[in-house]
Design a protein around this motif. Structure first.
Motif, PDB file in Angstrom:
ATOM      1  N   ASN A 144       0.849  -1.182   0.000  1.00 48.57           N
ATOM      2  CA  ASN A 144       0.000   0.000   0.000  1.00 48.57           C
ATOM      3  C   ASN A 144       0.892   1.242   0.000  1.00 48.57           C
ATOM      4  O   ASN A 144       1.822   1.335   0.793  1.00 48.57           O
ATOM      5  N   PRO A 145       0.649   2.232  -0.856  1.00 49.28           N
ATOM      6  CA  PRO A 145       1.508   3.416  -0.911  1.00 49.28           C
ATOM      7  C   PRO A 145       1.516   4.225   0.382  1.00 49.28           C
ATOM      8  O   PRO A 145       2.415   5.026   0.606  1.00 49.28           O
ATOM      9  N   ASP A 146       0.534   4.023   1.257  1.00 47.63           N
ATOM     10  CA  ASP A 146       0.522   4.720   2.534  1.00 47.63           C
ATOM     11  C   ASP A 146       1.423   4.046   3.558  1.00 47.63           C
ATOM     12  O   ASP A 146       1.641   4.560   4.646  1.00 47.63           O
ATOM     13  N   CYS A 147       1.928   2.882   3.243  1.00 44.62           N
ATOM     14  CA  CYS A 147       2.801   2.132   4.146  1.00 44.62           C
ATOM     15  C   CYS A 147       4.250   2.510   3.861  1.00 44.62           C
ATOM     16  O   CYS A 147       4.623   2.788   2.728  1.00 44.62           O
ATOM     17  N   CYS A 148       5.084   2.471   4.874  1.00 43.52           N
ATOM     18  CA  CYS A 148       6.484   2.839   4.661  1.00 43.52           C
ATOM     19  C   CYS A 148       7.288   1.711   4.035  1.00 43.52           C
ATOM     20  O   CYS A 148       8.414   1.931   3.613  1.00 43.52           O
ATOM     21  N   GLY A 149       6.765   0.505   3.944  1.00 44.71           N
ATOM     22  CA  GLY A 149       7.527  -0.614   3.398  1.00 44.71           C
ATOM     23  C   GLY A 149       8.417  -1.199   4.465  1.00 44.71           C
ATOM     24  O   GLY A 149       7.993  -1.403   5.591  1.00 44.71           O
ATOM     25  N   LEU A 150       9.677  -1.433   4.140  1.00 41.88           N
ATOM     26  CA  LEU A 150      10.635  -1.972   5.103  1.00 41.88           C
ATOM     27  C   LEU A 150      11.571  -0.874   5.567  1.00 41.88           C
ATOM     28  O   LEU A 150      11.994  -0.034   4.777  1.00 41.88           O
ATOM     29  N   GLU A 151      11.912  -0.901   6.838  1.00 42.20           N
ATOM     30  CA  GLU A 151      12.826   0.082   7.401  1.00 42.20           C
ATOM     31  C   GLU A 151      13.901  -0.662   8.179  1.00 42.20           C
ATOM     32  O   GLU A 151      13.590  -1.494   9.027  1.00 42.20           O
ATOM     33  N   PHE A 152      15.159  -0.354   7.869  1.00 50.65           N
ATOM     34  CA  PHE A 152      16.287  -0.986   8.537  1.00 50.65           C
ATOM     35  C   PHE A 152      17.070   0.064   9.307  1.00 50.65           C
ATOM     36  O   PHE A 152      17.516   1.058   8.723  1.00 50.65           O
ATOM     37  N   GLU A 153      17.255  -0.156  10.609  1.00 54.88           N
ATOM     38  CA  GLU A 153      18.090   0.739  11.398  1.00 54.88           C
ATOM     39  C   GLU A 153      19.531   0.239  11.296  1.00 54.88           C
ATOM     40  O   GLU A 153      19.806  -0.931  11.535  1.00 54.88           O
ATOM     41  N   VAL A 154      20.436   1.141  10.917  1.00 59.50           N
ATOM     42  CA  VAL A 154      21.837   0.795  10.736  1.00 59.50           C
ATOM     43  C   VAL A 154      22.709   1.696  11.606  1.00 59.50           C
ATOM     44  O   VAL A 154      22.278   2.755  12.055  1.00 59.50           O
ATOM     45  N   GLU A 155      23.953   1.265  11.838  1.00 59.29           N
ATOM     46  CA  GLU A 155      24.873   2.059  12.649  1.00 59.29           C
ATOM     47  C   GLU A 155      25.404   3.272  11.900  1.00 59.29           C
ATOM     48  O   GLU A 155      25.704   4.298  12.511  1.00 59.29           O
ATOM     49  N   ASP A 156      25.541   3.161  10.571  1.00 62.54           N
ATOM     50  CA  ASP A 156      26.098   4.256   9.771  1.00 62.54           C
ATOM     51  C   ASP A 156      25.327   4.346   8.453  1.00 62.54           C
ATOM     52  O   ASP A 156      25.617   3.622   7.504  1.00 62.54           O
ATOM     53  N   VAL A 157      24.337   5.229   8.408  1.00 62.17           N
ATOM     54  CA  VAL A 157      23.476   5.342   7.235  1.00 62.17           C
ATOM     55  C   VAL A 157      24.247   5.832   6.008  1.00 62.17           C
ATOM     56  O   VAL A 157      23.964   5.424   4.891  1.00 62.17           O
ATOM     57  N   ASP A 158      25.259   6.663   6.215  1.00 60.48           N
ATOM     58  CA  ASP A 158      26.045   7.156   5.085  1.00 60.48           C
ATOM     59  C   ASP A 158      26.877   6.029   4.465  1.00 60.48           C
ATOM     60  O   ASP A 158      27.003   5.952   3.242  1.00 60.48           O
ATOM     61  N   ALA A 159      27.419   5.149   5.289  1.00 59.17           N
ATOM     62  CA  ALA A 159      28.170   4.002   4.775  1.00 59.17           C
ATOM     63  C   ALA A 159      27.238   3.050   4.031  1.00 59.17           C
ATOM     64  O   ALA A 159      27.601   2.518   2.974  1.00 59.17           O
ATOM     65  N   ALA A 160      26.033   2.846   4.541  1.00 55.92           N
ATOM     66  CA  ALA A 160      25.049   1.988   3.862  1.00 55.92           C
ATOM     67  C   ALA A 160      24.693   2.575   2.497  1.00 55.92           C
ATOM     68  O   ALA A 160      24.583   1.851   1.502  1.00 55.92           O
ATOM     69  N   TYR A 161      24.534   3.886   2.445  1.00 54.66           N
ATOM     70  CA  TYR A 161      24.234   4.584   1.190  1.00 54.66           C
ATOM     71  C   TYR A 161      25.353   4.361   0.173  1.00 54.66           C
ATOM     72  O   TYR A 161      25.107   3.992  -0.981  1.00 54.66           O
ATOM     73  N   ARG A 162      26.595   4.539   0.608  1.00 56.40           N
ATOM     74  CA  ARG A 162      27.735   4.352  -0.304  1.00 56.40           C
ATOM     75  C   ARG A 162      27.832   2.903  -0.784  1.00 56.40           C
ATOM     76  O   ARG A 162      28.118   2.658  -1.961  1.00 56.40           O
ATOM     77  N   ARG A 163      27.587   1.932   0.102  1.00 57.41           N
ATOM     78  CA  ARG A 163      27.638   0.512  -0.288  1.00 57.41           C
ATOM     79  C   ARG A 163      26.584   0.192  -1.341  1.00 57.41           C
ATOM     80  O   ARG A 163      26.860  -0.511  -2.315  1.00 57.41           O
ATOM     81  N   LEU A 164      25.373   0.715  -1.163  1.00 56.10           N
ATOM     82  CA  LEU A 164      24.314   0.447  -2.141  1.00 56.10           C
ATOM     83  C   LEU A 164      24.630   1.082  -3.489  1.00 56.10           C
ATOM     84  O   LEU A 164      24.427   0.464  -4.537  1.00 56.10           O
ATOM     85  N   LEU A 165      25.147   2.315  -3.481  1.00 60.16           N
ATOM     86  CA  LEU A 165      25.529   2.953  -4.742  1.00 60.16           C
ATOM     87  C   LEU A 165      26.618   2.141  -5.445  1.00 60.16           C
ATOM     88  O   LEU A 165      26.560   1.924  -6.654  1.00 60.16           O
TER      89      LEU A 165
END
Length: 67
Positions: free
Chosen positions: A7-28
């Motif tokens: 449902n578009p009103d749902c946030c989907g999945l959310e993962f709490e990480v220790e370093d969101v910037d590092a997670a961003y770089r890994r995904l890119l």
């Protein structure tokens, strides 16, 4: 192949990480298309999100403390 978006009103999945910037770089580096870099919200969370191939929202979050 059947897609089953949430449902578009749902946030989907959310993962709490220790370093969101590092997670961003890994995904890119892995070739994941992330539309926007991480953002720090006034309520103390830093986050970014993207859609999986089925259109479901996936968010990565990190608590950075209240301002």
């Amino acid at each position: 192949d059947t897609k089953t978006p949430v449902n578009p009103d749902c946030c989907g999945l959310e993962f709490e990480v220790e370093d969101v910037d590092a997670a961003y770089r890994r995904l890119l580096a892995a070739g994941v298309e992330v539309p926007r870099p991480p953002v720090t919200y006034p309520w103390g969370w830093r986050a970014f999100g993207f859609k999986d191939p089925d259109g479901n929202g996936i968010d990565f979050v990190q608590y950075v403390g209240a301002p």
